[in-house]
Design a protein around this motif. Sequence first.
Motif, PDB file in Angstrom:
ATOM      1  N   LYS A 148      -3.106 -18.236 -18.157  1.00 24.01           N
ATOM      2  CA  LYS A 148      -1.913 -17.631 -18.750  1.00 24.01           C
ATOM      3  C   LYS A 148      -1.451 -18.462 -19.948  1.00 24.01           C
ATOM      4  CE  LYS A 148      -0.190 -15.550 -14.472  1.00 24.01           C
ATOM      5  NZ  LYS A 148       0.892 -15.551 -13.445  1.00 24.01           N
ATOM      6  N   GLY A 149      -0.668 -17.836 -20.798  1.00 28.00           N
ATOM      7  CA  GLY A 149      -0.167 -18.521 -21.969  1.00 28.00           C
ATOM      8  C   GLY A 149       0.757 -19.676 -21.605  1.00 28.00           C
ATOM      9  N   MET A 150       0.766 -20.689 -22.464  1.00 27.04           N
ATOM     10  CA  MET A 150       1.632 -21.852 -22.265  1.00 27.04           C
ATOM     11  C   MET A 150       2.453 -22.062 -23.531  1.00 27.04           C
ATOM     12  SD  MET A 150      -1.160 -24.304 -20.362  1.00 27.04           S
ATOM     13  CE  MET A 150      -0.203 -25.773 -20.754  1.00 27.04           C
ATOM     14  N   ASN A 151       3.689 -21.624 -23.486  1.00 26.64           N
ATOM     15  CA  ASN A 151       4.568 -21.735 -24.639  1.00 26.64           C
ATOM     16  C   ASN A 151       5.802 -22.536 -24.226  1.00 26.64           C
ATOM     17  OD1 ASN A 151       6.527 -21.300 -26.686  1.00 26.64           O
ATOM     18  ND2 ASN A 151       5.508 -19.400 -27.290  1.00 26.64           N
ATOM     19  N   PRO A 152       5.991 -23.743 -24.784  1.00 26.01           N
ATOM     20  CA  PRO A 152       7.108 -24.597 -24.353  1.00 26.01           C
ATOM     21  C   PRO A 152       8.489 -24.046 -24.677  1.00 26.01           C
ATOM     22  CG  PRO A 152       6.023 -25.524 -26.292  1.00 26.01           C
ATOM     23  CD  PRO A 152       5.172 -24.375 -25.834  1.00 26.01           C
ATOM     24  N   PHE A 153       8.563 -22.982 -25.472  1.00 26.27           N
ATOM     25  CA  PHE A 153       9.850 -22.337 -25.715  1.00 26.27           C
ATOM     26  C   PHE A 153      10.286 -21.513 -24.509  1.00 26.27           C
ATOM     27  CE2 PHE A 153       9.649 -23.337 -30.236  1.00 26.27           C
ATOM     28  CZ  PHE A 153      11.005 -23.474 -30.537  1.00 26.27           C
ATOM     29  N   PHE A 154       9.301 -21.075 -23.721  1.00 21.58           N
ATOM     30  CA  PHE A 154       9.603 -20.187 -22.605  1.00 21.58           C
ATOM     31  C   PHE A 154       9.294 -20.790 -21.242  1.00 21.58           C
ATOM     32  CE2 PHE A 154       8.280 -17.347 -26.184  1.00 21.58           C
ATOM     33  CZ  PHE A 154       9.550 -16.890 -26.490  1.00 21.58           C
ATOM     34  N   GLN A 155       8.598 -21.932 -21.208  1.00 24.38           N
ATOM     35  CA  GLN A 155       8.187 -22.528 -19.941  1.00 24.38           C
ATOM     36  C   GLN A 155       8.561 -23.997 -19.878  1.00 24.38           C
ATOM     37  OE1 GLN A 155       4.300 -20.926 -20.986  1.00 24.38           O
ATOM     38  NE2 GLN A 155       3.969 -20.501 -18.823  1.00 24.38           N
ATOM     39  N   THR A 156       8.793 -24.463 -18.667  1.00 24.26           N
ATOM     40  CA  THR A 156       9.085 -25.874 -18.456  1.00 24.26           C
ATOM     41  C   THR A 156       7.784 -26.663 -18.369  1.00 24.26           C
ATOM     42  OG1 THR A 156       9.034 -25.699 -16.047  1.00 24.26           O
ATOM     43  CG2 THR A 156      11.141 -25.246 -17.135  1.00 24.26           C
ATOM     44  N   GLN A 157       7.919 -27.972 -18.436  1.00 27.16           N
ATOM     45  CA  GLN A 157       6.752 -28.843 -18.271  1.00 27.16           C
ATOM     46  C   GLN A 157       6.097 -28.597 -16.913  1.00 27.16           C
ATOM     47  OE1 GLN A 157       7.469 -33.075 -18.839  1.00 27.16           O
ATOM     48  NE2 GLN A 157       5.916 -33.558 -17.283  1.00 27.16           N
ATOM     49  N   GLU A 158       6.904 -28.443 -15.891  1.00 26.98           N
ATOM     50  CA  GLU A 158       6.382 -28.236 -14.538  1.00 26.98           C
ATOM     51  C   GLU A 158       5.610 -26.914 -14.422  1.00 26.98           C
ATOM     52  OE1 GLU A 158       9.303 -31.224 -14.687  1.00 26.98           O
ATOM     53  OE2 GLU A 158       9.498 -29.106 -15.275  1.00 26.98           O
ATOM     54  N   GLN A 159       6.098 -25.874 -15.057  1.00 27.18           N
ATOM     55  CA  GLN A 159       5.411 -24.584 -15.000  1.00 27.18           C
ATOM     56  C   GLN A 159       4.063 -24.641 -15.715  1.00 27.18           C
ATOM     57  OE1 GLN A 159       8.649 -22.293 -16.730  1.00 27.18           O
ATOM     58  NE2 GLN A 159       9.031 -21.247 -14.781  1.00 27.18           N
ATOM     59  N   MET A 160       4.010 -25.323 -16.852  1.00 30.38           N
ATOM     60  CA  MET A 160       2.750 -25.445 -17.581  1.00 30.38           C
ATOM     61  C   MET A 160       1.756 -26.293 -16.795  1.00 30.38           C
ATOM     62  SD  MET A 160       3.943 -25.714 -21.592  1.00 30.38           S
ATOM     63  CE  MET A 160       5.260 -26.926 -21.348  1.00 30.38           C
ATOM     64  N   GLU A 161       2.251 -27.357 -16.200  1.00 24.81           N
ATOM     65  CA  GLU A 161       1.385 -28.221 -15.393  1.00 24.81           C
ATOM     66  C   GLU A 161       0.819 -27.449 -14.201  1.00 24.81           C
ATOM     67  OE1 GLU A 161       1.747 -32.298 -12.729  1.00 24.81           O
ATOM     68  OE2 GLU A 161       3.149 -31.989 -14.398  1.00 24.81           O
ATOM     69  N   GLU A 162       1.640 -26.643 -13.563  1.00 26.07           N
ATOM     70  CA  GLU A 162       1.188 -25.863 -12.413  1.00 26.07           C
ATOM     71  C   GLU A 162       0.094 -24.877 -12.821  1.00 26.07           C
ATOM     72  OE1 GLU A 162       3.024 -22.988  -8.888  1.00 26.07           O
ATOM     73  OE2 GLU A 162       4.247 -23.528 -10.626  1.00 26.07           O
ATOM     74  N   GLU A 163       0.247 -24.259 -13.977  1.00 21.41           N
ATOM     75  CA  GLU A 163      -0.768 -23.314 -14.459  1.00 21.41           C
ATOM     76  C   GLU A 163      -2.112 -24.014 -14.669  1.00 21.41           C
ATOM     77  OE1 GLU A 163      -2.603 -19.841 -15.714  1.00 21.41           O
ATOM     78  OE2 GLU A 163      -0.670 -20.118 -14.712  1.00 21.41           O
ATOM     79  N   ILE A 164      -2.075 -25.213 -15.239  1.00 18.96           N
ATOM     80  CA  ILE A 164      -3.312 -25.971 -15.465  1.00 18.96           C
ATOM     81  C   ILE A 164      -3.959 -26.348 -14.132  1.00 18.96           C
ATOM     82  CG2 ILE A 164      -4.267 -28.131 -16.371  1.00 18.96           C
ATOM     83  CD1 ILE A 164      -2.055 -28.017 -18.527  1.00 18.96           C
ATOM     84  N   ARG A 165      -3.153 -26.854 -13.216  1.00 19.19           N
ATOM     85  CA  ARG A 165      -3.704 -27.321 -11.926  1.00 19.19           C
ATOM     86  C   ARG A 165      -4.269 -26.164 -11.092  1.00 19.19           C
ATOM     87  NH1 ARG A 165      -2.931 -32.568 -11.130  1.00 19.19           N
ATOM     88  NH2 ARG A 165      -1.152 -33.621 -12.139  1.00 19.19           N
ATOM     89  N   GLN A 166      -3.610 -25.032 -11.132  1.00 24.39           N
ATOM     90  CA  GLN A 166      -4.044 -23.918 -10.289  1.00 24.39           C
ATOM     91  C   GLN A 166      -5.194 -23.116 -10.881  1.00 24.39           C
ATOM     92  OE1 GLN A 166      -0.806 -21.398  -9.093  1.00 24.39           O
ATOM     93  NE2 GLN A 166       0.123 -22.944  -7.772  1.00 24.39           N
ATOM     94  N   ASN A 167      -5.164 -22.903 -12.198  1.00 30.54           N
ATOM     95  CA  ASN A 167      -6.099 -21.941 -12.782  1.00 30.54           C
ATOM     96  C   ASN A 167      -7.116 -22.519 -13.764  1.00 30.54           C
ATOM     97  OD1 ASN A 167      -4.912 -19.655 -11.443  1.00 30.54           O
ATOM     98  ND2 ASN A 167      -3.166 -19.881 -12.825  1.00 30.54           N
ATOM     99  N   LEU A 168      -6.966 -23.805 -14.116  1.00 27.73           N
ATOM    100  CA  LEU A 168      -7.947 -24.411 -15.023  1.00 27.73           C
ATOM    101  C   LEU A 168      -8.781 -25.488 -14.334  1.00 27.73           C
ATOM    102  CD1 LEU A 168      -9.139 -24.685 -17.905  1.00 27.73           C
ATOM    103  CD2 LEU A 168      -7.413 -26.462 -18.312  1.00 27.73           C
ATOM    104  N   LEU A 169      -8.120 -26.480 -13.747  1.00 26.67           N
ATOM    105  CA  LEU A 169      -8.829 -27.620 -13.165  1.00 26.67           C
ATOM    106  C   LEU A 169      -9.905 -27.226 -12.145  1.00 26.67           C
ATOM    107  CD1 LEU A 169      -6.052 -30.354 -12.737  1.00 26.67           C
ATOM    108  CD2 LEU A 169      -7.640 -29.993 -14.633  1.00 26.67           C
ATOM    109  N   PRO A 170      -9.654 -26.235 -11.265  1.00 24.29           N
ATOM    110  CA  PRO A 170     -10.708 -25.885 -10.298  1.00 24.29           C
ATOM    111  C   PRO A 170     -11.989 -25.364 -10.933  1.00 24.29           C
ATOM    112  CG  PRO A 170      -8.581 -25.022  -9.601  1.00 24.29           C
ATOM    113  CD  PRO A 170      -8.403 -25.499 -11.001  1.00 24.29           C
ATOM    114  N   ASN A 171     -11.922 -24.932 -12.204  1.00 20.45           N
ATOM    115  CA  ASN A 171     -13.091 -24.366 -12.881  1.00 20.45           C
ATOM    116  C   ASN A 171     -13.753 -25.327 -13.871  1.00 20.45           C
ATOM    117  OD1 ASN A 171     -12.822 -21.661 -11.718  1.00 20.45           O
ATOM    118  ND2 ASN A 171     -10.950 -21.525 -12.933  1.00 20.45           N
ATOM    119  N   LEU A 172     -13.245 -26.569 -13.921  1.00 16.68           N
ATOM    120  CA  LEU A 172     -13.812 -27.580 -14.803  1.00 16.68           C
ATOM    121  C   LEU A 172     -14.751 -28.497 -14.029  1.00 16.68           C
ATOM    122  CD1 LEU A 172     -10.696 -28.662 -16.927  1.00 16.68           C
ATOM    123  CD2 LEU A 172     -12.578 -27.168 -17.642  1.00 16.68           C
TER     124      LEU A 172
END
Length: 279
Positions: free
Chosen positions: A31-55
Amino acid sequence: MQYILIADSGSTKTDWCLVKDGQQQARLETKGMNPFFQTQEQMEEEIRQNLLPNLPNEQPAAVYFYGAGCTPEKSPLVNASLERCFPQATAIEVNSDLLAAARALCGRKPGIACILGTGSNSCYYDGDAISFNVPALGFILGDEGSGANLGKRLVSDLLKNQLPADLKQAFFDEHNTSQADIIDRVYRQPFPSRFLASFSPFLSRHREHPAVHQLLVKAFKSFIRRNVMQYQYNTLAMNCIGSVAHYYCNEITEAANELGVSIGQIMKSPMEGLVAYHS
């Protein structure tokens, strides 16, 4: 395996590219990560859940993140979330989507770089950094030539009977909408720019209609006059990136030729150019 990770992020989605020895190894999407609309915690959660498992299990040597909303004030939020997710990376950079366009289009040479997508933007790039930027100002005050601007011109002209009747009939035949619905979506509902940009495909389907052709060329001439012609357009070409740039390259070229502006590269996405730049 030592590799680098490049991200091109908008408000809707983030395109990630895993690169080793200058070659793309994998492309992933979150999903998109835009710091104007998301917190640091929300962006971090997106990376951990949907990116890291596929790296790969190994950490990337470097992460280069380019995104909408990554202003000097907001970039530290993205940087902090990346540092927490990639603690072993030796380099983490967070930059704007405009710098992504400039690096993808111009590499390490000076040039004029433009974004023409849902919104629009432009800059003079000196081969290293953006040294001059005419402010985009959003779809109400600016964003000339963008998908949102094209949609705004279309519905405004249709509802004020400035376009032929056959075109107006075709519009309402193809779109299950009304004047009241359009007014509500633009003035009362969230994301009006996305709503207006959703009418760009209608313009593309009817681009051979003389009135649509005139609307498109007029919009791109406005973008060039109000933005590009404030840069060194006499000696540098206008390079463009984005979905609107890709689909309307002929009309953009026609508008530029009429104004004496030369066209350089036109790309749909910056990723190929960013891979080359960071390799």
